[in-house]
Design a protein around this motif. Structure first.
Motif, PDB file in Angstrom:
ATOM      1  N   ARG A 228       0.844  -1.193   0.000  1.00 42.22           N
ATOM      2  CA  ARG A 228       0.000   0.000   0.000  1.00 42.22           C
ATOM      3  C   ARG A 228       0.886   1.252   0.000  1.00 42.22           C
ATOM      4  O   ARG A 228       1.776   1.392   0.836  1.00 42.22           O
ATOM      5  N   ASN A 229       0.647   2.116  -0.977  1.00 39.37           N
ATOM      6  CA  ASN A 229       1.449   3.328  -1.168  1.00 39.37           C
ATOM      7  C   ASN A 229       2.905   3.012  -1.524  1.00 39.37           C
ATOM      8  O   ASN A 229       3.784   3.856  -1.359  1.00 39.37           O
ATOM      9  N   GLY A 230       3.157   1.786  -1.970  1.00 40.17           N
ATOM     10  CA  GLY A 230       4.516   1.392  -2.299  1.00 40.17           C
ATOM     11  C   GLY A 230       4.859   1.619  -3.758  1.00 40.17           C
ATOM     12  O   GLY A 230       4.042   2.065  -4.560  1.00 40.17           O
ATOM     13  N   ARG A 231       6.090   1.296  -4.107  1.00 42.52           N
ATOM     14  CA  ARG A 231       6.613   1.525  -5.443  1.00 42.52           C
ATOM     15  C   ARG A 231       7.166   0.219  -6.007  1.00 42.52           C
ATOM     16  O   ARG A 231       7.739  -0.582  -5.271  1.00 42.52           O
ATOM     17  N   LEU A 232       7.016   0.020  -7.327  1.00 34.79           N
ATOM     18  CA  LEU A 232       7.492  -1.190  -7.987  1.00 34.79           C
ATOM     19  C   LEU A 232       8.297  -0.815  -9.219  1.00 34.79           C
ATOM     20  O   LEU A 232       7.907   0.079  -9.984  1.00 34.79           O
ATOM     21  N   GLY A 233       9.417  -1.499  -9.396  1.00 30.88           N
ATOM     22  CA  GLY A 233      10.235  -1.287 -10.579  1.00 30.88           C
ATOM     23  C   GLY A 233      10.669  -2.618 -11.167  1.00 30.88           C
ATOM     24  O   GLY A 233      10.785  -3.619 -10.460  1.00 30.88           O
ATOM     25  N   HIS A 234      10.886  -2.628 -12.469  1.00 34.20           N
ATOM     26  CA  HIS A 234      11.431  -3.814 -13.137  1.00 34.20           C
ATOM     27  C   HIS A 234      12.582  -3.398 -14.025  1.00 34.20           C
ATOM     28  O   HIS A 234      12.476  -2.450 -14.800  1.00 34.20           O
ATOM     29  N   CYS A 235      13.691  -4.119 -13.890  1.00 31.80           N
ATOM     30  CA  CYS A 235      14.859  -3.873 -14.731  1.00 31.80           C
ATOM     31  C   CYS A 235      15.221  -5.182 -15.418  1.00 31.80           C
ATOM     32  O   CYS A 235      15.645  -6.137 -14.763  1.00 31.80           O
ATOM     33  N   GLY A 236      15.028  -5.250 -16.738  1.00 23.93           N
ATOM     34  CA  GLY A 236      15.313  -6.457 -17.496  1.00 23.93           C
ATOM     35  C   GLY A 236      16.571  -6.305 -18.328  1.00 23.93           C
ATOM     36  O   GLY A 236      16.670  -5.394 -19.150  1.00 23.93           O
ATOM     37  N   ASP A 237      17.521  -7.206 -18.120  1.00 21.57           N
ATOM     38  CA  ASP A 237      18.758  -7.198 -18.889  1.00 21.57           C
ATOM     39  C   ASP A 237      18.721  -8.361 -19.876  1.00 21.57           C
ATOM     40  O   ASP A 237      18.006  -9.339 -19.677  1.00 21.57           O
ATOM     41  N   GLU A 238      19.478  -8.270 -20.970  1.00 22.15           N
ATOM     42  CA  GLU A 238      19.522  -9.328 -21.998  1.00 22.15           C
ATOM     43  C   GLU A 238      18.120  -9.639 -22.536  1.00 22.15           C
ATOM     44  O   GLU A 238      17.765 -10.788 -22.789  1.00 22.15           O
ATOM     45  N   VAL A 239      17.309  -8.613 -22.710  1.00 24.33           N
ATOM     46  CA  VAL A 239      15.904  -8.798 -23.091  1.00 24.33           C
ATOM     47  C   VAL A 239      15.769  -9.438 -24.471  1.00 24.33           C
ATOM     48  O   VAL A 239      14.821 -10.181 -24.727  1.00 24.33           O
ATOM     49  N   SER A 240      16.716  -9.193 -25.364  1.00 22.56           N
ATOM     50  CA  SER A 240      16.617  -9.760 -26.717  1.00 22.56           C
ATOM     51  C   SER A 240      16.666 -11.280 -26.704  1.00 22.56           C
ATOM     52  O   SER A 240      16.210 -11.929 -27.652  1.00 22.56           O
ATOM     53  N   PHE A 241      17.201 -11.884 -25.622  1.00 19.77           N
ATOM     54  CA  PHE A 241      17.310 -13.342 -25.554  1.00 19.77           C
ATOM     55  C   PHE A 241      16.175 -13.976 -24.763  1.00 19.77           C
ATOM     56  O   PHE A 241      16.204 -15.175 -24.479  1.00 19.77           O
ATOM     57  N   MET A 242      15.170 -13.180 -24.400  1.00 13.26           N
ATOM     58  CA  MET A 242      14.013 -13.713 -23.687  1.00 13.26           C
ATOM     59  C   MET A 242      12.980 -14.262 -24.680  1.00 13.26           C
ATOM     60  O   MET A 242      13.061 -14.010 -25.879  1.00 13.26           O
ATOM     61  N   GLU A 243      12.003 -14.990 -24.147  1.00 15.61           N
ATOM     62  CA  GLU A 243      10.851 -15.372 -24.954  1.00 15.61           C
ATOM     63  C   GLU A 243       9.937 -14.153 -25.102  1.00 15.61           C
ATOM     64  O   GLU A 243       9.936 -13.253 -24.264  1.00 15.61           O
ATOM     65  N   ARG A 244       9.149 -14.134 -26.148  1.00 14.50           N
ATOM     66  CA  ARG A 244       8.270 -12.985 -26.410  1.00 14.50           C
ATOM     67  C   ARG A 244       7.292 -12.746 -25.263  1.00 14.50           C
ATOM     68  O   ARG A 244       6.929 -11.610 -24.953  1.00 14.50           O
ATOM     69  N   SER A 245       6.865 -13.829 -24.594  1.00 17.64           N
ATOM     70  CA  SER A 245       5.901 -13.711 -23.498  1.00 17.64           C
ATOM     71  C   SER A 245       6.469 -12.952 -22.304  1.00 17.64           C
ATOM     72  O   SER A 245       5.730 -12.546 -21.414  1.00 17.64           O
TER      73      SER A 245
END
Length: 603
Positions: A193-210
């Motif tokens: 509640r009232n918190g913050r969320l972040g996502h940092c993705g590295d090597e994204v080109s080698f991930m699956e599309r999903s």
């Protein structure tokens, strides 16, 4: 002791300048007092925090540009050449942001596998964390190696006091032992509640599309921040999908400089660090390299000389942008599969279907390759159309710890699967290898069929409407595959293409299509030029993946053609080249020569 005056405000004597900067970052770049706003904006104070945490590190225009765009946008996508400092850049921001809001912020940090991440983003985060803490011990957080986390929460290393991690940095490997895990388990995470969320993705080109699907849950939440980085490998990879300009890739033009644009992906912002525009090129070539960790003249010249400026590797490693027109250089594309019903289900007409097994062999994961068994069937659907339907590929278990030879393990597994499915050896096809071929004959039957990927293209017609002029006969004739393709593997892959374009493919697994869509083709040099798919070595260097799934599908399609399946876009399907004949005799002879050469002799 007098107070400190900074940014128009008075601070208690002895206040750490880093704490002053952090106060402004917590206020999104400003502090308001008595109706007056103080501060120079978020970017300025984030940048100042990085300089105070890591004063020994360089500053250059790429780093400054990247930090500024992160501060200005909810989602920022960084494409770039190799050695463009992308991982360092986002790692800096993630730590600064968390230190400013550690009480209520959770950052999810993802990459491919744990081992690689230790050398890249997770290792860089820990290194930056430790260096800053050595200079400023009051900075919050503890590194928990066993949890792959940095947090202020009381979580014991032995797990006896484990609790849900709701604040801190947690690393998420999206692959384990070449098995895709993705972000599915974390997609539903919500900040407190009232918190913050972040996502940092590295090597994204080698991930699956999903991988990108998680953003549908996160985007729009207050205080969410998304960072995606990588080297573009393909115009349809997840990185390029996230970075696609609002106007589309077809309307994008390379400027040969670092470029920026608004993206289709949730209105994000893309920054492409072009290696031809490296900060190292701002300085005279007569001087020592200013930033040794950034791409420079030496690498640019070496790759250009070795690969050429039209090569995918030049664009991936030196330019850091999608190769223009690369979608036209693919055997298949996802759009092609979608529009031609390749993913659709099938309802059979009722008559018996013919089952086919295709194997792409590999031994114990050597070189990252998988041993894949593909099961398909073909027959008439309810509309009377001759179609080919896939089943999910099967990874054949091969263990180096097993006392049996890898060939024996493979042969035994496939034989047992085929027997269980009621499929005879004459409907089993595999990529030809001498030792494996002999094992098939010993354990199962000599009636299995070899498909020599490394052989020459066949003399089958390319298609029903591809003609050439025959000078000897002074007439037109259908063009042969050996005149159109440089190798049999190119013919095999294009057979799958023709099957899809003829709307005869059904139940194509999306992961198989995604893998197939990554392989590029080119014209060979010489006259006349012929079509050639890039080699496995080239593809693995460019995408970090081997096309094992699609190779097993191509083997299955070839098997179906030999068993009578007619690809409507092709003229003749059942003839085979001389290279495919008498395979067992040739394999046995090759195996005997190998054994003889390995024996000790006494003079």
């Amino acid at each position: 002791m007098a107070n400190i005056e900074m940014y128009g405000l008075s601070w208690p004597a002895g206040t750490d300048p880093l704490k002053i900067e952090r106060t402004f970052v917590r206020g999104k770049g400003y502090i308001t007092k008595a109706g007056k706003r103080y501060g120079l904006g978020l970017y300025h104070h984030v940048r100042r925090m990085t300089m105070l945490c890591w004063p020994e590190d360089d500053r250059h225009r790429w780093n400054d540009l990247g930090l500024q765009r992160i501060c200005e946008n909810e989602i920022t996508v960084f494409l770039g050449s190799s050695d463009s400092n992308k991982t360092y850049l986002v790692s800096q921001f993630v730590l600064i942001d968390w230190w400013a809001h550690y009480e209520n912020t959770l950052w999810l940090v993802s990459s491919t596998e744990m081992r690689g991440a230790e050398l890249r983003i997770w290792g860089k985060l820990k290194e930056l964390f430790n260096r800053a803490r050595a200079r400023h011990p009051w900075l919050p957080g503890t590194v928990l190696e066993s949890k792959h986390a940095i947090t202020t929460e009381e979580i014991s290393e032995d797990g006896s006091e484990a609790r849900l991690l709701t604040k801190g940095l947690i690393f998420i490997p999206c692959k384990t032992n070449n098995r895709w895990l993705g972000m599915g388990a974390y997609a539903g995470i919500k900040p407190t509640r009232n918190g913050r969320l972040g996502h940092c993705g590295d090597e994204v080109s080698f991930m699956e599309r999903s991988f990108l699907d998680a953003y549908s849950n996160w985007y729009g939440k207050e205080n969410f921040k998304g960072l995606l980085t990588g080297n573009p490998t393909d115009i349809e990879d997840p990185l390029c999908t996230a970075a696609e300009p609002v106007e589309g890739w077809d309307n994008w033009h390379d400027s040969e400089k670092t470029q920026e644009w608004r993206t289709k992906f949730y209105g994000g912002w893309a920054v492409a660090f072009d290696g031809r525009d490296s900060p190292n090129l701002d300085y005279s070539p007569d001087l020592p390299t200013k930033f040794p960790y950034l791409i420079g003249r030496k690498k640019l010249q070496a790759v250009e000389k070795t690969e050429g400026k039209d090569s995918p590797l030049w664009w991936m490693m030196c330019v850091g942008k999608p190769l223009p027109g690369s979608s036209t250089m693919k055997v298949i594309t996802r759009a092609m599969c979608e529009s031609n019903k390749a993913y659709d289900d099938v309802v059979w007409e009722g008559s018996k279907t013919t089952h086919v097994l295709g194997l792409d062999a590999a031994y114990g994961g050597v070189g990252g390759d998988r041993c894949v068994l593909f099961h398909s069937e073909f027959g008439l659907d309810v509309d009377g159309k001759n179609v080919f339907a896939c089943r999910p590929p099967i990874i054949v278990p091969v263990s180096v710890k097993n006392i049996e030879l890898a060939e024996t393990q493979i042969a035994r597994f496939c034989m047992q699967y085929a027997d269980g499915m009621g499929i005879g050896p004459e409907n089993f096809f595999f990529d030809a290898r001498a030792t494996l071929a002999v094992e098939w004959a010993r354990l199962w039957s000599p009636n299995v069929n070899a498909v020599d990927f490394g052989g020459t293209a066949t003399k089958r017609p390319v298609s029903a409407d591809e003609y050439v002029w025959d000078g000897d006969k002074q007439s037109k004739r259908l063009k042969r595959c050996d005149e159109h393709y440089s190798k049999f593997v190119s013919e095999l892959w294009h057979s799958v293409r023709y099957m899809i374009m003829g709307q005869q493919m059904r139940r194509l697994p999306r992961d198989v299509a995604a893998e197939g869509a990554k392989r590029l083709w080119r014209f060979t040099k010489g006259s006349p030029p012929r079509i050639e798919v890039e080699s496995k070595v080239e593809m693995k260097e460019r995408t970090k993946e081997s096309p094992d799934l699609f190779d097993s599908l191509a083997t299955c399609v070839e098997g179906a053609r030999r068993l009578g399946f007619m690809i409507e876009n092709l003229k003749e399907t059942r003839s085979t080249s001389e290279a495919q004949d008498n395979w067992l005799e040739k394999a046995s002879e090759k195996h005997k020569k190998f054994i003889k050469a390995s024996q000790l002799t006494y003079g």
